[in-house]
Design a protein around this motif. Structure first.
Motif, PDB file in Angstrom:
ATOM      1  N   GLY A 100      63.135  62.933  67.427  1.00  0.00           N
ATOM      2  CA  GLY A 100      62.086  63.296  66.484  1.00  0.00           C
ATOM      3  C   GLY A 100      60.760  63.523  67.181  1.00  0.00           C
ATOM      4  O   GLY A 100      60.026  64.487  66.873  1.00  0.00           O
ATOM      5  N   PHE A 101      60.416  62.660  68.137  1.00  0.00           N
ATOM      6  CA  PHE A 101      59.167  62.807  68.872  1.00  0.00           C
ATOM      7  C   PHE A 101      59.187  64.082  69.721  1.00  0.00           C
ATOM      8  O   PHE A 101      58.180  64.788  69.821  1.00  0.00           O
ATOM      9  CB  PHE A 101      58.927  61.580  69.760  1.00  0.00           C
ATOM     10  CG  PHE A 101      58.247  60.452  69.052  1.00  0.00           C
ATOM     11  CD1 PHE A 101      58.770  59.933  67.875  1.00  0.00           C
ATOM     12  CD2 PHE A 101      57.082  59.893  69.539  1.00  0.00           C
ATOM     13  CE1 PHE A 101      58.151  58.889  67.204  1.00  0.00           C
ATOM     14  CE2 PHE A 101      56.450  58.848  68.882  1.00  0.00           C
ATOM     15  CZ  PHE A 101      56.989  58.348  67.712  1.00  0.00           C
ATOM     16  N   LEU A 102      60.330  64.372  70.339  1.00  0.00           N
ATOM     17  CA  LEU A 102      60.436  65.578  71.150  1.00  0.00           C
ATOM     18  C   LEU A 102      60.296  66.826  70.275  1.00  0.00           C
ATOM     19  O   LEU A 102      59.687  67.816  70.702  1.00  0.00           O
ATOM     20  CB  LEU A 102      61.776  65.591  71.884  1.00  0.00           C
ATOM     21  CG  LEU A 102      62.021  66.768  72.837  1.00  0.00           C
ATOM     22  CD1 LEU A 102      60.952  66.817  73.920  1.00  0.00           C
ATOM     23  CD2 LEU A 102      63.411  66.671  73.464  1.00  0.00           C
ATOM     24  N   ALA A 103      60.838  66.782  69.055  1.00  0.00           N
ATOM     25  CA  ALA A 103      60.705  67.923  68.143  1.00  0.00           C
ATOM     26  C   ALA A 103      59.242  68.181  67.815  1.00  0.00           C
ATOM     27  O   ALA A 103      58.792  69.339  67.786  1.00  0.00           O
ATOM     28  CB  ALA A 103      61.506  67.669  66.864  1.00  0.00           C
ATOM     29  N   VAL A 104      58.465  67.116  67.575  1.00  0.00           N
ATOM     30  CA  VAL A 104      57.040  67.291  67.274  1.00  0.00           C
ATOM     31  C   VAL A 104      56.306  67.833  68.493  1.00  0.00           C
ATOM     32  O   VAL A 104      55.423  68.690  68.375  1.00  0.00           O
ATOM     33  CB  VAL A 104      56.420  65.965  66.798  1.00  0.00           C
ATOM     34  CG1 VAL A 104      54.910  66.109  66.624  1.00  0.00           C
ATOM     35  CG2 VAL A 104      57.052  65.530  65.482  1.00  0.00           C
TER      36      VAL A 104
END
Length: 316
Positions: A271-275
Motif C-alpha cells: 500500500g505504501f509503495l502504491a502511494v
C-alpha cells in the motif's frame, strides 16, 4: 501427584532453589516468555510441563484458576508455586501478570493463525493480501494531500528522503529511484544522526519526504521539526492519526491495516509503495515536458550501451 519430580532444575533439590531464582533484573525487558524458553532445557519434568503449557497455551494458563490448572497440567499446586518462584515471581498471581504482559505483544507469535497447507495457498495469500493493501491505499488516500505533495516536490530545489527500518529504508531508496529520473535532485538517508544533520542544512526551497509505517519514530519526528524550523517543506508517508502525520505539512496516510500473520511479510508495504508510485507518477505528469526529456536521455544511453530493445522498462 504421586511420584512427580518437584525440583526446579534437573538435579536441583527444593532447598537449593533460592540460588537458582531469577531477579527482576534478569528479565530481558520484562519478557518472561524469553526467560521460560531460555530455562526450559534445564527444568525438571514437572516444571517443563508447566513451561510448555504457558508457551503453547498462554491464554488458557492465565484464565484458569489454580483448581483447574492442577488437573490440566497434571502437577500439584505447590509445584506451580515453586515454578513461579524459580522464575523470580512472588507466586502464581505474579506469574500470570507477567505472562499477560508478554501476551500483549507476543500472542500472535505464540498462537498464530492456521498456516497455509500448500505452496499454492502461500502464493494465494501473498497475492490476495497485496491486492487488498493496494486497493485500500487507492480508496483511502487523500487526493488533496497527494496533489499538495506533488506540487511541493515539483517546486523543490532539493528533496531529502528519510526513513529507517526494514520497509521505510528501502521505500526512500525507491523514492530516489523514481524521482531522480524526472530531473529532481534527491538525497536519501536511513541514519537518524545523518538525517538530523541534513535537516539542519536545508533551505526554504527544500523538501523532506519521510516514511514510517508506525508513525511514532521519535528521531524522524525530531528531524522533520528541525527541517521545518529552517523553512523546508515536510511530507510524510505514514499511517493515519499518528504523531508523524501531525508533525508535517502534508501527510500521505493510506489506511492499510496489517494482518496478524507474523509468519508472512506485512502487506502494508504494498500500500505504501502504491502511494509512492502515485506521487512519482503525478510528479512526472505535472513536470512535463522537462521530465520527458530526462527520461528520454536515460533511455537513449541505456539502449546505446546496455540493451537496444526499446520495449523494455526504463532501466528500473
Amino acid at each position: 501427584m504421586q511420584g512427580e519430580d518437584d525440583t526446579g532444575l534437573s538435579g536441583t533439590q527444593d532447598g537449593e532453589l533460592g540460588s537458582a531464582q531469577a531477579t527482576a533484573a534478569d528479565y530481558p525487558a520484562n519478557d518472561i516468555l524469553a526467560v521460560i524458553v531460555d530455562r526450559a532445557p534445564q527444568l525438571s519434568r514437572s516444571h517443563r510441563r508447566i513451561a510448555e503449557a504457558i508457551l503453547g497455551y498462554p491464554r488458557l494458563f492465565v484464565e484458569k484458576p489454580v483448581e483447574e490448572l492442577v488437573p490440566w497440567l497434571g502437577v500439584s499446586a505447590p509445584t506451580i508455586t515453586r515454578f513461579a518462584r524459580l522464575l523470580g515471581c512472588e507466586g502464581l498471581r505474579d506469574l500470570k501478570l507477567k505472562v499477560m504482559g508478554s501476551m500483549r505483544i507476543g500472542l500472535p507469535y505464540l498462537e498464530p493463525p492456521t498456516p497455509p497447507a500448500t505452496l499454492a495457498e502461500v502464493s494465494e495469500r501473498v497475492v490476495m493480501r497485496a491486492q487488498d493493501a493496494i486497493l485500500r491505499a487507492q480508496q483511502t488516500i487523500d487526493l488533496g494531500a497527494l496533489q499538495r505533495a506533488i506540487d511541493m516536490i515539483g517546486r523543490s530545489q532539493m528533496i531529502y528522503a528519510f526513513g529507517s527500518g526494514g520497509v521505510s529504508s528501502w521505500l526512500v531508496e525507491e523514492a530516489h529511484n523514481r524521482l531522480f529520473r524526472l530531473g529532481l535532485r534527491v538525497s536519501t538517508s536511513s541514519d537518524h544522526q545523518m538525517q538530523m544533520m541534513l535537516a539542519a542544512t536545508v533551505g526554504r526551497d527544500d523538501v523532506i519526504l519521510c516514511s514510517s509505517l508506525s508513525g511514532t519514530n521519535p528521531e524522524l519526528i525530531r528531524t522533520v521539526k528541525i527541517a521545518a524550523s529552517y523553512g523546508a517543506g515536510t511530507i510524510a508517508l505514514t499511517v493515519p492519526r499518528s504523531p508523524l502525520a501531525a508533525a508535517v505539512d502534508v501527510a500521505l496516510t493510506p489506511d492499510v491495516a496489517d494482518v496478524l500473520d507474523v509468519r508472512g511479510p506485512t502487506p502494508m508495504r504494498y500500500g505504501f509503495l502504491a502511494v509512492l508510485d502515485m506521487l512519482a507518477y503525478g510528479a512526472a505528469v505535472s513536470a512535463r515536458p522537462a521530465a520527458l526529456e530526462k527520461l528520454r536521455r536515460i533511455k537513449q544511453q541505456f539502449t546505446t550501451y546496455r540493451d537496444a530493445d526499446t520495449t523494455k522498462s526504463l532501466s528500473d
